[in-house]
Design a protein around this motif. Sequence first.
Motif, PDB file in Angstrom:
ATOM      1  N   GLY A  46       0.804  -1.211   0.000  1.00 28.28           N
ATOM      2  CA  GLY A  46       0.000   0.000   0.000  1.00 28.28           C
ATOM      3  C   GLY A  46       0.839   1.263   0.000  1.00 28.28           C
ATOM      4  O   GLY A  46       2.057   1.242   0.208  1.00 28.28           O
ATOM      5  N   ALA A  47       0.178   2.396  -0.237  1.00 28.20           N
ATOM      6  CA  ALA A  47       0.844   3.701  -0.266  1.00 28.20           C
ATOM      7  C   ALA A  47       1.090   4.202   1.155  1.00 28.20           C
ATOM      8  O   ALA A  47       0.326   3.914   2.079  1.00 28.20           O
ATOM      9  N   ASN A  48       2.146   5.007   1.324  1.00 25.51           N
ATOM     10  CA  ASN A  48       2.487   5.530   2.650  1.00 25.51           C
ATOM     11  C   ASN A  48       1.463   6.527   3.161  1.00 25.51           C
ATOM     12  O   ASN A  48       1.185   6.594   4.355  1.00 25.51           O
ATOM     13  N   THR A  49       0.899   7.331   2.268  1.00 27.95           N
ATOM     14  CA  THR A  49      -0.012   8.396   2.683  1.00 27.95           C
ATOM     15  C   THR A  49      -1.316   7.828   3.233  1.00 27.95           C
ATOM     16  O   THR A  49      -1.963   6.993   2.596  1.00 27.95           O
ATOM     17  N   PHE A  50      -1.710   8.298   4.430  1.00 28.43           N
ATOM     18  CA  PHE A  50      -2.988   7.909   5.034  1.00 28.43           C
ATOM     19  C   PHE A  50      -3.428   9.027   5.971  1.00 28.43           C
ATOM     20  O   PHE A  50      -2.643   9.519   6.775  1.00 28.43           O
ATOM     21  N   ASN A  79      -9.473   3.504  10.165  1.00 29.64           N
ATOM     22  CA  ASN A  79      -8.359   2.728  10.701  1.00 29.64           C
ATOM     23  C   ASN A  79      -7.535   2.201   9.539  1.00 29.64           C
ATOM     24  O   ASN A  79      -8.069   1.605   8.601  1.00 29.64           O
ATOM     25  N   VAL A  80      -6.223   2.395   9.583  1.00 28.11           N
ATOM     26  CA  VAL A  80      -5.361   2.029   8.468  1.00 28.11           C
ATOM     27  C   VAL A  80      -5.384   0.529   8.189  1.00 28.11           C
ATOM     28  O   VAL A  80      -5.067   0.097   7.076  1.00 28.11           O
ATOM     29  N   ARG A  81      -5.769  -0.279   9.167  1.00 27.85           N
ATOM     30  CA  ARG A  81      -5.767  -1.728   8.991  1.00 27.85           C
ATOM     31  C   ARG A  81      -7.103  -2.293   8.513  1.00 27.85           C
ATOM     32  O   ARG A  81      -7.246  -3.500   8.339  1.00 27.85           O
ATOM     33  N   PHE A 133      -1.857  -6.642   9.997  1.00 23.04           N
ATOM     34  CA  PHE A 133      -0.632  -5.939   9.635  1.00 23.04           C
ATOM     35  C   PHE A 133      -1.000  -4.570   9.075  1.00 23.04           C
ATOM     36  O   PHE A 133      -2.158  -4.310   8.734  1.00 23.04           O
ATOM     37  N   ASP A 134      -0.006  -3.703   8.977  1.00 22.51           N
ATOM     38  CA  ASP A 134      -0.169  -2.409   8.328  1.00 22.51           C
ATOM     39  C   ASP A 134       0.150  -2.593   6.842  1.00 22.51           C
ATOM     40  O   ASP A 134       1.293  -2.920   6.493  1.00 22.51           O
ATOM     41  N   PRO A 135      -0.839  -2.417   5.946  1.00 27.40           N
ATOM     42  CA  PRO A 135      -0.620  -2.729   4.526  1.00 27.40           C
ATOM     43  C   PRO A 135       0.355  -1.791   3.834  1.00 27.40           C
ATOM     44  O   PRO A 135       0.744  -2.043   2.694  1.00 27.40           O
ATOM     45  N   ARG A 136       0.768  -0.719   4.513  1.00 29.78           N
ATOM     46  CA  ARG A 136       1.711   0.227   3.920  1.00 29.78           C
ATOM     47  C   ARG A 136       3.157  -0.238   4.047  1.00 29.78           C
ATOM     48  O   ARG A 136       4.032   0.252   3.328  1.00 29.78           O
ATOM     49  N   ASN A 137       3.398  -1.199   4.947  1.00 27.62           N
ATOM     50  CA  ASN A 137       4.775  -1.535   5.305  1.00 27.62           C
ATOM     51  C   ASN A 137       5.413  -2.604   4.441  1.00 27.62           C
ATOM     52  O   ASN A 137       6.643  -2.662   4.348  1.00 27.62           O
ATOM     53  N   ASP A 138       4.602  -3.475   3.835  1.00 26.83           N
ATOM     54  CA  ASP A 138       5.195  -4.587   3.090  1.00 26.83           C
ATOM     55  C   ASP A 138       4.187  -5.136   2.090  1.00 26.83           C
ATOM     56  O   ASP A 138       3.022  -4.732   2.067  1.00 26.83           O
ATOM     57  N   PHE A 139       4.648  -6.074   1.267  1.00 24.00           N
ATOM     58  CA  PHE A 139       3.797  -6.719   0.279  1.00 24.00           C
ATOM     59  C   PHE A 139       2.999  -7.850   0.918  1.00 24.00           C
ATOM     60  O   PHE A 139       3.531  -8.617   1.733  1.00 24.00           O
ATOM     61  N   HIS A 140       1.722  -7.959   0.524  1.00 25.08           N
ATOM     62  CA  HIS A 140       0.855  -9.047   0.955  1.00 25.08           C
ATOM     63  C   HIS A 140      -0.014  -9.463  -0.223  1.00 25.08           C
ATOM     64  O   HIS A 140      -0.216  -8.685  -1.168  1.00 25.08           O
ATOM     65  N   THR A 141      -0.520 -10.695  -0.176  1.00 24.41           N
ATOM     66  CA  THR A 141      -1.346 -11.187  -1.276  1.00 24.41           C
ATOM     67  C   THR A 141      -2.824 -11.002  -0.956  1.00 24.41           C
ATOM     68  O   THR A 141      -3.270 -11.237   0.172  1.00 24.41           O
ATOM     69  N   PHE A 182       1.861  13.963  -0.898  1.00 24.09           N
ATOM     70  CA  PHE A 182       1.878  13.644  -2.332  1.00 24.09           C
ATOM     71  C   PHE A 182       3.194  14.099  -2.953  1.00 24.09           C
ATOM     72  O   PHE A 182       3.753  15.125  -2.534  1.00 24.09           O
ATOM     73  N   PRO A 183       3.698  13.353  -3.953  1.00 21.88           N
ATOM     74  CA  PRO A 183       3.127  12.152  -4.536  1.00 21.88           C
ATOM     75  C   PRO A 183       3.245  10.939  -3.597  1.00 21.88           C
ATOM     76  O   PRO A 183       4.109  10.911  -2.727  1.00 21.88           O
ATOM     77  N   THR A 184       2.379   9.965  -3.815  1.00 22.60           N
ATOM     78  CA  THR A 184       2.390   8.735  -3.032  1.00 22.60           C
ATOM     79  C   THR A 184       2.029   7.571  -3.941  1.00 22.60           C
ATOM     80  O   THR A 184       1.218   7.734  -4.856  1.00 22.60           O
ATOM     81  N   SER A 185       2.628   6.405  -3.685  1.00 24.59           N
ATOM     82  CA  SER A 185       2.497   5.294  -4.637  1.00 24.59           C
ATOM     83  C   SER A 185       2.161   3.968  -3.957  1.00 24.59           C
ATOM     84  O   SER A 185       2.614   3.694  -2.834  1.00 24.59           O
ATOM     85  N   MET A 186       1.373   3.161  -4.635  1.00 19.12           N
ATOM     86  CA  MET A 186       1.210   1.748  -4.310  1.00 19.12           C
ATOM     87  C   MET A 186       2.087   0.950  -5.267  1.00 19.12           C
ATOM     88  O   MET A 186       2.427   1.423  -6.357  1.00 19.12           O
ATOM     89  N   GLU A 187       2.489  -0.265  -4.864  1.00 18.02           N
ATOM     90  CA  GLU A 187       3.313  -1.110  -5.710  1.00 18.02           C
ATOM     91  C   GLU A 187       2.668  -2.484  -5.853  1.00 18.02           C
ATOM     92  O   GLU A 187       2.039  -2.991  -4.910  1.00 18.02           O
ATOM     93  N   VAL A 188       2.836  -3.074  -7.027  1.00 20.09           N
ATOM     94  CA  VAL A 188       2.282  -4.405  -7.305  1.00 20.09           C
ATOM     95  C   VAL A 188       3.417  -5.293  -7.801  1.00 20.09           C
ATOM     96  O   VAL A 188       4.064  -4.988  -8.805  1.00 20.09           O
ATOM     97  N   ASP A 189       3.669  -6.377  -7.081  1.00 20.56           N
ATOM     98  CA  ASP A 189       4.725  -7.318  -7.444  1.00 20.56           C
ATOM     99  C   ASP A 189       4.281  -8.207  -8.598  1.00 20.56           C
ATOM    100  O   ASP A 189       5.042  -8.467  -9.531  1.00 20.56           O
ATOM    101  N   TYR A 190       3.045  -8.684  -8.541  1.00 19.50           N
ATOM    102  CA  TYR A 190       2.490  -9.497  -9.623  1.00 19.50           C
ATOM    103  C   TYR A 190       0.974  -9.505  -9.534  1.00 19.50           C
ATOM    104  O   TYR A 190       0.402  -9.188  -8.480  1.00 19.50           O
ATOM    105  N   VAL A 191       0.324  -9.860 -10.621  1.00 16.46           N
ATOM    106  CA  VAL A 191      -1.094 -10.199 -10.627  1.00 16.46           C
ATOM    107  C   VAL A 191      -1.233 -11.477 -11.441  1.00 16.46           C
ATOM    108  O   VAL A 191      -0.625 -11.615 -12.506  1.00 16.46           O
ATOM    109  N   ARG A 192      -2.006 -12.453 -10.919  1.00 14.38           N
ATOM    110  CA  ARG A 192      -2.177 -13.738 -11.592  1.00 14.38           C
ATOM    111  C   ARG A 192      -3.643 -14.145 -11.583  1.00 14.38           C
ATOM    112  O   ARG A 192      -4.329 -14.001 -10.568  1.00 14.38           O
TER     113      ARG A 192
END
Length: 407
Positions: free
Chosen positions: A131-135, A173-175, A211-219, A281-291
């Motif tokens: 997730g993105a850092n901004t909240f 709530n961020v979670r 978990f906090d979705p801004r801190n790491d990748f999750h599926t 801003f700017p703030t970004s989300m990241e995607v490792d993969y989509v399947r």
Amino acid sequence: MKINKQVTLLSAVAGLALTSVAAQANPQPHIAKPGETWILQEKRSDEFDVKDATKWNFQTENYGVWSWRNENATVSNGKLKLTTKRETHNRTFWDGCNQQQVANYPLYYTSGVAKSRATGNYGYYEARIKGANTFPGVSPAFWMYSTIDRTLTENGDVQYSEIDVVELTQKGNVRESDHDLHNIVVKNGSPTWMRPGSAPETNHNGYHLPFDPRNDFHTYGVNVTKDDITWYVDGVQVGYKKNLYWHRQMNLTLSQGLRAPHTEWRCNQFYPSANKSAEGFPTSMEVDYVRTWVKVGGNTGGDTGGDTGGNTGGDNSNSCPDTWVAVTGVNVTPQTKTLSKGQSVTLNTNVLPACATNKNVVYSTSNKNVATVTNEGVVKAKNKGSATITVKTKNKGKTDTVMITVN
């Protein structure tokens, strides 16, 4: 120049090899049971080794407060990055409160999107997202949605389908994550929006993330079948609904939407709020993969079929695939029938192919004074004359007719 071309070629080959290795490392989704066959849908899957505009639309149509920009979607180091920026601009905006298009409407943020060019429906969808850092202010989202078909006007017709695999950081709530459904269904002759807030029993699933979705990748994943919709986070089931309305063909989408305090909800849509801050801003989300996988086999029927999302195969047995199968035709018998006043006949209607997902049909008569027809295809003779009974499929609008003569 020759050396550069060779380097480019080697890089492309390496990228393909990495994609192949990644796919082989995950040949089946985590929900696969022993003996099941799941096929990866290449047109709706990506390891993001390159920015592939043939697979994804990065400059899709603007909608509401969302102004999408191709340059806000970038790919590097095997990750897709979707960025929201503080950028004042003007464009056409639909003002739902006043039911009109407004030219040169002022807006203040742009963002990135990746919308699949291929469509599909049933299958298992999974993405690994950070997730993105901004909240608060933005909502990283993984979802799918159909077009809106206003030509579907019969009661029960579904004009629009949307499945939200996950929407992050849009609550207080961020979670808190949302795994929701949206649709437009015709009720009492009127198209009716059904949203998570207005129909929570059928359209809303909420989950408190561990978990906090801004801190790491999750599926984040969802399994969509003709009967059920089941959501997962890191392989754990977090939501479930019966599939009542979500049978339309949909585009798979990754995006970062704008939320409060930069938006406000009015008249069934988001409007820009008075808060136009650039902070965060700017703030970004990241995607490792989509399947995306489709399971083949396991249903009854005589034909196999596929969706428009690049289904790469199916089994060769007499079973139906677990994917959307479009209607190709309809046959009704008898083709002609002579009745006496007061007599009835039940029509035999056959929707093709046998594996068609939506076999619902609508009957109509050209002359109610001569013959009527029920929703079940029962024709009753009323008065002397002739009438044409038409059967029309709700999917694809295929038709066939019966000529009724009343003595």
